[in-house]
Design an enzyme around this catalytic site. Sequence first.
Site, PDB file in Angstrom:
ATOM      1  N   LYS A  27       0.819  -1.233   0.000  1.00 17.52           N
ATOM      2  CA  LYS A  27       0.000   0.000   0.000  1.00 17.52           C
ATOM      3  C   LYS A  27       0.848   1.277   0.000  1.00 17.52           C
ATOM      4  CE  LYS A  27      -3.958  -2.288   2.065  1.00 17.52           C
ATOM      5  NZ  LYS A  27      -4.889  -2.424   3.165  1.00 17.52           N
TER       6      LYS A  27
ATOM      7  N   ASP B 184     -10.544  -9.849  -9.402  1.00 15.88           N
ATOM      8  CA  ASP B 184     -10.763 -10.795  -8.305  1.00 15.88           C
ATOM      9  C   ASP B 184     -12.267 -10.789  -8.034  1.00 15.88           C
ATOM     10  OD1 ASP B 184     -11.318 -11.772  -5.716  1.00 15.88           O
ATOM     11  OD2 ASP B 184      -9.326 -11.282  -5.002  1.00 15.88           O
TER      12      ASP B 184
END
Length: 360
Positions: A162, A218
């Site tokens: 991140k 996903d």
Amino acid sequence: MKALILVGGFGTRLRPLTLSKPKPLVEFGNKPIVLHQIEALAAAGVKHVVLAVSYRADQLQSEMKIQAERLGIQISISQEDEPMGTAGPLAVAREILAADSEPFFVLNSDITCNYPFKQMIDFHKAHGKEGSIVVTKVEEPSKYGVVVYESKSGTIQRFVEKPQVFVSNKINAGMYIFSPKMLDRIPLRPTSIEKEIFPGMAEDGNLFALELEGFWMDIGQPKDFLTGMCMYLTSLRQLSPDRLYSGAGAVGNVLVDPSAKIGSNCRIGPDVVIGPGVVVDDGVCVSRCTILDGSRIKSHSWLKSSIVGWRSSIGQWVRMENNSVLGEDVIIQDALYINGGTILPHKNIGASVPKPEIVM
């Protein structure tokens, strides 16, 4: 060649659908999620697929036996007594994966894309090191762990979790090809491949990145399942347009099982998948939805961005939207509004659900 698919556990992110079926058997584009991957692996020359499972292995086993015979390959179930993370399952299946010197695939079961398996084999054999991972480009890298690699050779330098300043916009796409030697790095215990194995491989110059072309998603939770469905249908339009439905009322990309029945004056699409035995009555509007096997949508109902579970029934003049998901065998009475409702199996709903909530 061999492949291991990380099927995993309870499928909690895709509830209430996974309360009725293991996640790999939930239909995506009118085919069980895992079957998209298995068929693509078989087409790339894989002869033995191992499913790493820690939940409801029996249901998977019976379905996979049928598919193995149809495809002419071997499909094994590797049962975990405890969840083994994303690397532990490789250690559990070590005897199969290291039976010869051929490289093997490892996949996360939740991903949809145009699987680049043949390209992965060529790329991996060209660099000759221990591992190759597929990466995909994302718009907001700060939400993900990113992969930093040398663009010409593909050599992975490091992983950054991140990042708050831009270092890369490529993320791990959940598809790998490894040489058997890398199994020496994995202990027989719950282990994360991303956090415990990949950094060491990268440090040794043994891990390479191949950038994916085309779409990727996903599909492990309802909102992303629907986004992935739209991408999959767009890809079908480009690659196999003859598989899409072009009957009366179809708008944009629509996939309809031949056994489904669609009434008159309907608007079906854009981005709709309708499963086997579904009945859509007259005057229904459906967009950006998956309607699973045996369900019925009664006249003049309006559905958008929703998943309708198996054998459910939606009454007349119903409005349903905002990532609503019905489990198996749900009944929605006439003239109700369902806004982001997650409704568990076998429920009979007689009142509107005006704001997102779980109905138990």
